[in-house]
Scaffold this motif. Sequence first.
Motif, PDB file in Angstrom:
ATOM      1  N   ARG A  17      21.527  64.237  44.807  1.00 50.06           N
ATOM      2  CA  ARG A  17      22.700  63.642  45.217  1.00 50.06           C
ATOM      3  C   ARG A  17      23.773  64.976  45.375  1.00 50.06           C
ATOM      4  NH1 ARG A  17      22.061  58.601  43.462  1.00 50.06           N
ATOM      5  NH2 ARG A  17      20.755  58.110  41.624  1.00 50.06           N
ATOM      6  N   TRP A  18      23.538  66.106  44.828  1.00 50.87           N
ATOM      7  CA  TRP A  18      24.516  67.279  44.940  1.00 50.87           C
ATOM      8  C   TRP A  18      24.670  67.655  46.444  1.00 50.87           C
ATOM      9  CZ3 TRP A  18      22.400  69.952  39.926  1.00 50.87           C
ATOM     10  CH2 TRP A  18      22.971  69.320  38.765  1.00 50.87           C
ATOM     11  N   GLY A  19      23.392  67.288  47.055  1.00 45.42           N
ATOM     12  CA  GLY A  19      23.422  67.688  48.418  1.00 45.42           C
ATOM     13  C   GLY A  19      24.057  66.939  49.519  1.00 45.42           C
ATOM     14  N   VAL A  20      24.494  65.649  48.760  1.00 43.49           N
ATOM     15  CA  VAL A  20      25.329  64.778  49.527  1.00 43.49           C
ATOM     16  C   VAL A  20      26.563  64.850  49.341  1.00 43.49           C
ATOM     17  CG1 VAL A  20      25.606  62.293  49.914  1.00 43.49           C
ATOM     18  CG2 VAL A  20      23.411  63.092  49.769  1.00 43.49           C
ATOM     19  N   MET A  21      27.080  64.785  47.968  1.00 38.96           N
ATOM     20  CA  MET A  21      28.666  64.921  47.589  1.00 38.96           C
ATOM     21  C   MET A  21      28.507  65.816  46.294  1.00 38.96           C
ATOM     22  SD  MET A  21      29.335  61.221  46.340  1.00 38.96           S
ATOM     23  CE  MET A  21      28.989  60.397  47.793  1.00 38.96           C
ATOM     24  N   GLY A  22      29.682  66.677  46.305  1.00 34.89           N
ATOM     25  CA  GLY A  22      29.743  67.427  44.732  1.00 34.89           C
ATOM     26  C   GLY A  22      29.948  66.550  43.594  1.00 34.89           C
ATOM     27  N   GLN A  23      29.984  67.490  42.509  1.00 33.25           N
ATOM     28  CA  GLN A  23      29.926  66.855  41.210  1.00 33.25           C
ATOM     29  C   GLN A  23      31.035  66.026  40.864  1.00 33.25           C
ATOM     30  OE1 GLN A  23      27.315  67.239  38.858  1.00 33.25           O
ATOM     31  NE2 GLN A  23      28.541  65.776  37.933  1.00 33.25           N
ATOM     32  N   SER A  24      32.343  66.222  41.341  1.00 32.39           N
ATOM     33  CA  SER A  24      33.364  65.519  41.155  1.00 32.39           C
ATOM     34  C   SER A  24      33.379  64.084  41.439  1.00 32.39           C
ATOM     35  CB  SER A  24      34.661  66.268  41.709  1.00 32.39           C
ATOM     36  OG  SER A  24      34.777  67.289  40.706  1.00 32.39           O
ATOM     37  N   LEU A  25      32.847  63.818  42.838  1.00 26.57           N
ATOM     38  CA  LEU A  25      32.515  62.672  43.743  1.00 26.57           C
ATOM     39  C   LEU A  25      31.507  61.742  42.978  1.00 26.57           C
ATOM     40  CD1 LEU A  25      33.222  63.098  47.372  1.00 26.57           C
ATOM     41  CD2 LEU A  25      34.463  61.739  45.682  1.00 26.57           C
ATOM     42  N   GLN A  26      30.589  62.696  42.339  1.00 26.16           N
ATOM     43  CA  GLN A  26      29.568  61.937  41.644  1.00 26.16           C
ATOM     44  C   GLN A  26      30.115  61.212  40.311  1.00 26.16           C
ATOM     45  OE1 GLN A  26      26.177  61.309  42.443  1.00 26.16           O
ATOM     46  NE2 GLN A  26      26.566  62.101  44.429  1.00 26.16           N
ATOM     47  N   TRP A  27      30.829  62.128  39.724  1.00 21.94           N
ATOM     48  CA  TRP A  27      31.583  61.553  38.458  1.00 21.94           C
ATOM     49  C   TRP A  27      32.271  60.194  38.743  1.00 21.94           C
ATOM     50  CZ3 TRP A  27      33.739  66.592  35.970  1.00 21.94           C
ATOM     51  CH2 TRP A  27      32.899  67.222  35.431  1.00 21.94           C
ATOM     52  N   HIS A  28      33.257  60.137  39.860  1.00 25.44           N
ATOM     53  CA  HIS A  28      33.624  58.936  40.373  1.00 25.44           C
ATOM     54  C   HIS A  28      32.739  57.704  40.539  1.00 25.44           C
ATOM     55  CE1 HIS A  28      36.909  56.785  42.175  1.00 25.44           C
ATOM     56  NE2 HIS A  28      36.291  57.079  43.595  1.00 25.44           N
ATOM     57  N   LEU A  29      31.671  58.035  41.289  1.00 25.92           N
ATOM     58  CA  LEU A  29      30.602  56.990  41.556  1.00 25.92           C
ATOM     59  C   LEU A  29      29.855  56.680  39.993  1.00 25.92           C
ATOM     60  CD1 LEU A  29      28.547  58.241  44.446  1.00 25.92           C
ATOM     61  CD2 LEU A  29      30.354  56.595  44.268  1.00 25.92           C
ATOM     62  N   GLY A  30      29.748  57.575  39.112  1.00 26.29           N
ATOM     63  CA  GLY A  30      29.150  57.272  37.811  1.00 26.29           C
ATOM     64  C   GLY A  30      30.021  56.267  36.799  1.00 26.29           C
ATOM     65  N   GLY A  31      31.390  56.318  37.289  1.00 25.58           N
ATOM     66  CA  GLY A  31      32.205  55.499  36.663  1.00 25.58           C
ATOM     67  C   GLY A  31      32.081  54.301  36.925  1.00 25.58           C
ATOM     68  N   GLY A  32      31.197  53.738  37.833  1.00 24.15           N
ATOM     69  CA  GLY A  32      30.964  52.595  38.350  1.00 24.15           C
ATOM     70  C   GLY A  32      32.468  51.819  39.028  1.00 24.15           C
ATOM     71  N   ALA A  33      32.703  50.658  38.740  1.00 24.73           N
ATOM     72  CA  ALA A  33      33.867  50.129  39.521  1.00 24.73           C
ATOM     73  C   ALA A  33      35.206  50.687  39.192  1.00 24.73           C
ATOM     74  CB  ALA A  33      34.142  48.656  39.213  1.00 24.73           C
ATOM     75  N   GLY A  34      35.173  51.351  37.971  1.00 27.30           N
ATOM     76  CA  GLY A  34      36.488  51.901  37.436  1.00 27.30           C
ATOM     77  C   GLY A  34      36.493  52.998  37.996  1.00 27.30           C
ATOM     78  N   GLY A  35      35.341  53.967  38.546  1.00 23.90           N
ATOM     79  CA  GLY A  35      35.432  55.134  39.206  1.00 23.90           C
ATOM     80  C   GLY A  35      35.761  56.316  38.095  1.00 23.90           C
ATOM     81  N   ILE A  36      36.520  57.455  38.659  1.00 17.80           N
ATOM     82  CA  ILE A  36      36.658  58.482  38.029  1.00 17.80           C
ATOM     83  C   ILE A  36      37.541  58.297  36.628  1.00 17.80           C
ATOM     84  CG2 ILE A  36      38.648  59.363  39.176  1.00 17.80           C
ATOM     85  CD1 ILE A  36      35.847  61.567  37.852  1.00 17.80           C
ATOM     86  N   LYS A  37      38.339  57.388  36.758  1.00 14.82           N
ATOM     87  CA  LYS A  37      39.174  57.142  35.561  1.00 14.82           C
ATOM     88  C   LYS A  37      38.250  56.436  34.422  1.00 14.82           C
ATOM     89  CE  LYS A  37      43.391  54.737  33.711  1.00 14.82           C
ATOM     90  NZ  LYS A  37      44.047  53.707  33.757  1.00 14.82           N
ATOM     91  N   HIS A  38      37.493  55.574  34.719  1.00 13.39           N
ATOM     92  CA  HIS A  38      36.401  55.226  33.501  1.00 13.39           C
ATOM     93  C   HIS A  38      35.440  56.180  33.127  1.00 13.39           C
ATOM     94  CE1 HIS A  38      33.808  52.200  31.423  1.00 13.39           C
ATOM     95  NE2 HIS A  38      32.719  52.842  32.131  1.00 13.39           N
ATOM     96  N   PHE A  39      35.049  56.997  34.290  1.00 17.55           N
ATOM     97  CA  PHE A  39      34.289  58.168  33.726  1.00 17.55           C
ATOM     98  C   PHE A  39      34.807  59.154  32.593  1.00 17.55           C
ATOM     99  CE2 PHE A  39      32.414  62.336  34.003  1.00 17.55           C
ATOM    100  CZ  PHE A  39      30.940  62.034  34.021  1.00 17.55           C
ATOM    101  N   MET A  40      36.268  59.383  33.142  1.00 18.14           N
ATOM    102  CA  MET A  40      36.752  60.431  32.057  1.00 18.14           C
ATOM    103  C   MET A  40      36.935  59.981  30.864  1.00 18.14           C
ATOM    104  SD  MET A  40      37.027  63.456  33.303  1.00 18.14           S
ATOM    105  CE  MET A  40      36.825  64.156  34.895  1.00 18.14           C
ATOM    106  N   GLU A  41      37.331  58.521  30.895  1.00 14.13           N
ATOM    107  CA  GLU A  41      37.836  57.759  29.344  1.00 14.13           C
ATOM    108  C   GLU A  41      36.445  57.547  28.749  1.00 14.13           C
ATOM    109  OE1 GLU A  41      40.210  54.423  30.743  1.00 14.13           O
ATOM    110  OE2 GLU A  41      41.971  55.548  31.196  1.00 14.13           O
ATOM    111  N   HIS A  42      35.630  57.390  29.348  1.00 10.55           N
ATOM    112  CA  HIS A  42      34.345  56.706  28.510  1.00 10.55           C
ATOM    113  C   HIS A  42      33.138  57.519  28.438  1.00 10.55           C
ATOM    114  CE1 HIS A  42      36.614  52.899  27.616  1.00 10.55           C
ATOM    115  NE2 HIS A  42      37.073  53.031  28.963  1.00 10.55           N
ATOM    116  N   LEU A  43      32.926  58.469  29.498  1.00 13.73           N
ATOM    117  CA  LEU A  43      31.763  59.262  29.754  1.00 13.73           C
ATOM    118  C   LEU A  43      31.923  60.585  29.483  1.00 13.73           C
ATOM    119  CD1 LEU A  43      30.444  57.178  32.642  1.00 13.73           C
ATOM    120  CD2 LEU A  43      29.596  56.892  30.083  1.00 13.73           C
ATOM    121  N   MET A  44      32.900  61.112  29.718  1.00 16.87           N
ATOM    122  CA  MET A  44      33.244  62.731  29.491  1.00 16.87           C
ATOM    123  C   MET A  44      33.099  63.163  28.193  1.00 16.87           C
ATOM    124  SD  MET A  44      33.579  65.355  30.837  1.00 16.87           S
ATOM    125  CE  MET A  44      33.956  65.273  32.666  1.00 16.87           C
ATOM    126  N   ASP A  45      33.493  62.683  27.087  1.00 17.16           N
ATOM    127  CA  ASP A  45      33.358  62.874  25.856  1.00 17.16           C
ATOM    128  C   ASP A  45      32.050  63.041  25.239  1.00 17.16           C
ATOM    129  OD1 ASP A  45      36.091  63.434  25.532  1.00 17.16           O
ATOM    130  OD2 ASP A  45      36.575  61.271  24.465  1.00 17.16           O
TER     131      ASP A  45
END
Length: 122
Positions: A17-45
């Motif tokens: 995955r890191w070869g395709v896009m950087g960590q920040s965009l991976q976090w955005h995808l990891g947040g699902g439909a809520g994107g980076i906002k959901h990731f930061m609010e629910h997964l970063m801690d």
Amino acid sequence: MSVEEADAAVCYGPGLRWGVMGQSLQWHLGGGAGGIKHFMEHLMDPLQGMMKALGNPNITPELKQTVIDGVLREAGERSVDQLAQEENAVLMGLLKLRTQYSEHGTQSEPTTASGLKQARSA
């Protein structure tokens, strides 16, 4: 986990995955439909907690030797130059595939193995 197993876990896991896009965009995808906002609010801690739990590694002479031995086993008979050539070939293939799927390619991206080598050493 051996050195070889750790390398395989990265190569066939997040490394792909890191070869395709950087960590920040991976976090955005990891947040699902809520994107980076959901990731930061629910997964970063929880992620931050896991990173803190790792602490500071104690790099002992024994650990250094374990890594050296594992890397040499993994490399086998291949020289550093051969490994670099293999890496460049795979990266060039990935870059060619990337241009097929990306609108964001730039003319400054390397287009040859020597260009890739120059870009990596810059």
